[in-house]
Scaffold this active site. Sequence first.
Site, PDB file in Angstrom:
ATOM      1  N   ASP A 180      27.904  44.846  66.271  1.00 37.87           N
ATOM      2  CA  ASP A 180      26.843  44.204  65.367  1.00 37.87           C
ATOM      3  C   ASP A 180      25.496  44.236  65.939  1.00 37.87           C
ATOM      4  OD1 ASP A 180      27.401  42.481  62.579  1.00 37.87           O
ATOM      5  OD2 ASP A 180      25.511  42.500  63.438  1.00 37.87           O
ATOM      6  N   THR A 235      25.486  46.516  51.663  1.00 41.53           N
ATOM      7  CA  THR A 235      25.005  47.563  50.776  1.00 41.53           C
ATOM      8  C   THR A 235      24.307  46.796  49.697  1.00 41.53           C
ATOM      9  OG1 THR A 235      26.881  48.049  49.741  1.00 41.53           O
ATOM     10  CG2 THR A 235      25.985  49.812  51.233  1.00 41.53           C
ATOM     11  N   PHE A 247      39.207  46.826  48.883  1.00 42.63           N
ATOM     12  CA  PHE A 247      39.711  46.027  47.737  1.00 42.63           C
ATOM     13  C   PHE A 247      39.803  44.626  48.051  1.00 42.63           C
ATOM     14  CE2 PHE A 247      40.790  50.681  47.000  1.00 42.63           C
ATOM     15  CZ  PHE A 247      39.846  50.768  46.046  1.00 42.63           C
ATOM     16  N   PHE A 259      43.130  38.125  36.067  1.00 41.78           N
ATOM     17  CA  PHE A 259      41.912  38.527  35.860  1.00 41.78           C
ATOM     18  C   PHE A 259      41.800  38.159  34.257  1.00 41.78           C
ATOM     19  CE2 PHE A 259      39.117  39.689  39.508  1.00 41.78           C
ATOM     20  CZ  PHE A 259      39.977  39.363  40.261  1.00 41.78           C
ATOM     21  N   LEU A 260      42.297  37.130  33.609  1.00 41.72           N
ATOM     22  CA  LEU A 260      42.019  36.719  32.240  1.00 41.72           C
ATOM     23  C   LEU A 260      41.853  35.256  32.313  1.00 41.72           C
ATOM     24  CD1 LEU A 260      44.936  38.748  30.355  1.00 41.72           C
ATOM     25  CD2 LEU A 260      42.374  39.030  30.181  1.00 41.72           C
ATOM     26  N   CYS A 278      30.567  41.516  44.902  1.00 43.14           N
ATOM     27  CA  CYS A 278      30.717  42.627  44.712  1.00 43.14           C
ATOM     28  C   CYS A 278      30.590  43.077  43.089  1.00 43.14           C
ATOM     29  CB  CYS A 278      32.344  42.889  44.751  1.00 43.14           C
ATOM     30  SG  CYS A 278      32.866  43.417  46.832  1.00 43.14           S
TER      31      CYS A 278
HETATM   32  C1  UDX Z   1      36.211  41.298  44.256  1.00 45.77           C
HETATM   33  C2  UDX Z   1      37.440  42.290  44.179  1.00 45.77           C
HETATM   34  O1  UDX Z   1      38.518  41.527  43.463  1.00 45.77           O
HETATM   35  C3  UDX Z   1      37.979  43.083  45.362  1.00 45.77           C
HETATM   36  O2  UDX Z   1      38.913  43.876  44.991  1.00 45.77           O
HETATM   37  C4  UDX Z   1      36.755  43.803  45.852  1.00 45.77           C
HETATM   38  O3  UDX Z   1      36.898  44.429  46.735  1.00 45.77           O
HETATM   39  C5  UDX Z   1      35.446  42.872  46.021  1.00 45.77           C
HETATM   40  O4  UDX Z   1      35.221  42.182  44.944  1.00 45.77           O
HETATM   41  P1  UDX Z   1      35.691  38.759  45.358  1.00 45.77           P
HETATM   42  O5  UDX Z   1      34.526  39.124  44.757  1.00 45.77           O
HETATM   43  O6  UDX Z   1      36.218  38.348  46.635  1.00 45.77           O
HETATM   44  O7  UDX Z   1      36.650  40.382  44.960  1.00 45.77           O
HETATM   45  O8  UDX Z   1      36.473  37.854  44.125  1.00 45.77           O
HETATM   46  P2  UDX Z   1      37.243  37.933  42.777  1.00 45.77           P
HETATM   47  O9  UDX Z   1      38.535  37.163  43.062  1.00 45.77           O
HETATM   48  O10 UDX Z   1      37.643  39.262  42.477  1.00 45.77           O
HETATM   49  O11 UDX Z   1      36.374  37.160  42.044  1.00 45.77           O
HETATM   50  C6  UDX Z   1      35.234  37.652  41.694  1.00 45.77           C
HETATM   51  C7  UDX Z   1      34.572  36.745  40.372  1.00 45.77           C
HETATM   52  O12 UDX Z   1      35.269  36.739  39.294  1.00 45.77           O
HETATM   53  C8  UDX Z   1      34.540  35.273  41.199  1.00 45.77           C
HETATM   54  O13 UDX Z   1      33.179  34.727  40.587  1.00 45.77           O
HETATM   55  C9  UDX Z   1      35.648  34.654  40.100  1.00 45.77           C
HETATM   56  O14 UDX Z   1      35.427  33.426  39.866  1.00 45.77           O
HETATM   57  C10 UDX Z   1      35.441  35.453  38.784  1.00 45.77           C
HETATM   58  N1  UDX Z   1      36.810  35.608  38.089  1.00 45.77           N
HETATM   59  C11 UDX Z   1      37.761  36.340  38.728  1.00 45.77           C
HETATM   60  C12 UDX Z   1      36.961  35.055  36.839  1.00 45.77           C
HETATM   61  O15 UDX Z   1      35.957  34.418  36.416  1.00 45.77           O
HETATM   62  N2  UDX Z   1      38.186  35.161  36.182  1.00 45.77           N
HETATM   63  C13 UDX Z   1      39.276  35.767  36.860  1.00 45.77           C
HETATM   64  O16 UDX Z   1      40.183  35.701  36.072  1.00 45.77           O
HETATM   65  C14 UDX Z   1      39.110  36.375  37.997  1.00 45.77           C
END
Ligand code: UDX
Length: 436
Positions: free
Chosen positions: A30, A86, A153, A253-254, A264
């Site tokens: 880094d 990025t 991921f 994710f529901l 991300c």
């Molecule tokens: C995400 C992807 O899951 C991962 O595969 C990718 O590489 C990077 O982005 P991350 O951002 O760390 O990971 O968290 P994640 O658990 O996916 O949640 C993202 C956002 O969605 C959070 O704000 C979380 O609170 C929200 N979320 C997630 C919901 O509101 N409801 C859900 O059911 C799931």
Amino acid sequence: MKITMIGTGYVGLVTGTCFAEFGHHVTCVDKLSEKIDLLLQGEIPIYEPGLDGLVAKNTQQGRLSFTTDLAEAVASAEAVFIAVGTPTSRRGDGYADLTYIYEASKEIAPFLEGYTVIVDKSTVPVGTARQVARVIKEVNPEANFDVASNPEFLREGAAINDFMRPDRVVIGVESDRAEAILRAIYQPLYLQENPIVKTSIETAELTKYAANAFLATKISFINEMALLCDAIGADVVALAKGIGMDGRIGPKFLHPGPGFGGSCFPKDTMALMRIAQENGESLRIVEAAIEANGAQKAKMVKKIRDMLGGSEAGKTIAVLGLTFKPETDDMRDSPSITIIPALLEKGAVIRAHDPQGMEEARRLLPDTIVYTENSYEACTGADAVVVMTEWNQYRALDLERLGSLMKQKIFIDLRNVYQPDLVREQGFKYAGVGRS
Ligand code: UDX
């Protein structure tokens, strides 16, 4: 295998450490000497559960090292992973800012020795790997290398488990030699029979965006269903179960909430939309998911206001959780960054707590917020409590104690972690998301 990881952020540090845990020899580089100094002292610049132990173990066993010296690290490596940031461009147009990617490419070019695979780990627009190859060739026409794309991921807070037990590993390669090296790097996963999906470089780059856009869309979909449930008196938790048990939909994710945030989904959905537009296509579903997410946050402000009787002016609101999700100190694009200032603007007094995010929150949010030692202190004298992030420590609050500390017993559960009836039984006015 000798691997060099450029960038020691969430992705680079987790990936580099996990490669070392596989048995490879990894050097993490880094530019920021403060970060490298911390790591050399055995300290971790980010909060990611389990990472400190793995870093310590692999450092002690001589497989993981940290440096600011790119020259030596690159010369001896068979694979150089680029895992720099990025972020969304500061122009505010939704494009990903690739400055750090190209800077890294230019910097590694002169030091390449022997055959090397340069792997894009960062999330980058389609075509970036080819640009990386062009930049390297411009600087060092003699360099013997291939470029590849290997998107991550990983979910923050669960990154190590996601790395060690991935659903799949996507590798975008165009030469047998690069493919062989990447397959050798991921060889330890074969025991778990984790499939490697081999694609073209462009397809790998797009796969990452498509996965995140799909997941973001799923969240926006259930968030809109939650709003409809609120409007017609249905229960979104039961609804999510009802649709999620269909194997074609799936239960993950529901979970409705105050909107998706993090490093991300917000930036990748925007960047994907721009990639499509630049190529003469439109992604109307992704656009709608982004728009619904913005609306969700605004509607959460209204929900809080409505619960306070139509105005937040002069009311004290305890906010539990500031980070975009639990088990991280990351505040990037957290819904709290939109919701809290909106409440403050209308005259609310905010008392807030977060187990990991308060330091960063102090930098990002208005300084009128009162930060507290714990959730009970945050709720003292409050008219309402808002569970913004579902940290475990907020899941089983002593409601009797909470009620005795608060001015008014109003409970707003933006993550649906409480059973409405149980909260109401304690004399609270309760609102979840889609649980009216
Ligand atoms: C995400 C992807 O899951 C991962 O595969 C990718 O590489 C990077 O982005 P991350 O951002 O760390 O990971 O968290 P994640 O658990 O996916 O949640 C993202 C956002 O969605 C959070 O704000 C979380 O609170 C929200 N979320 C997630 C919901 O509101 N409801 C859900 O059911 C799931």
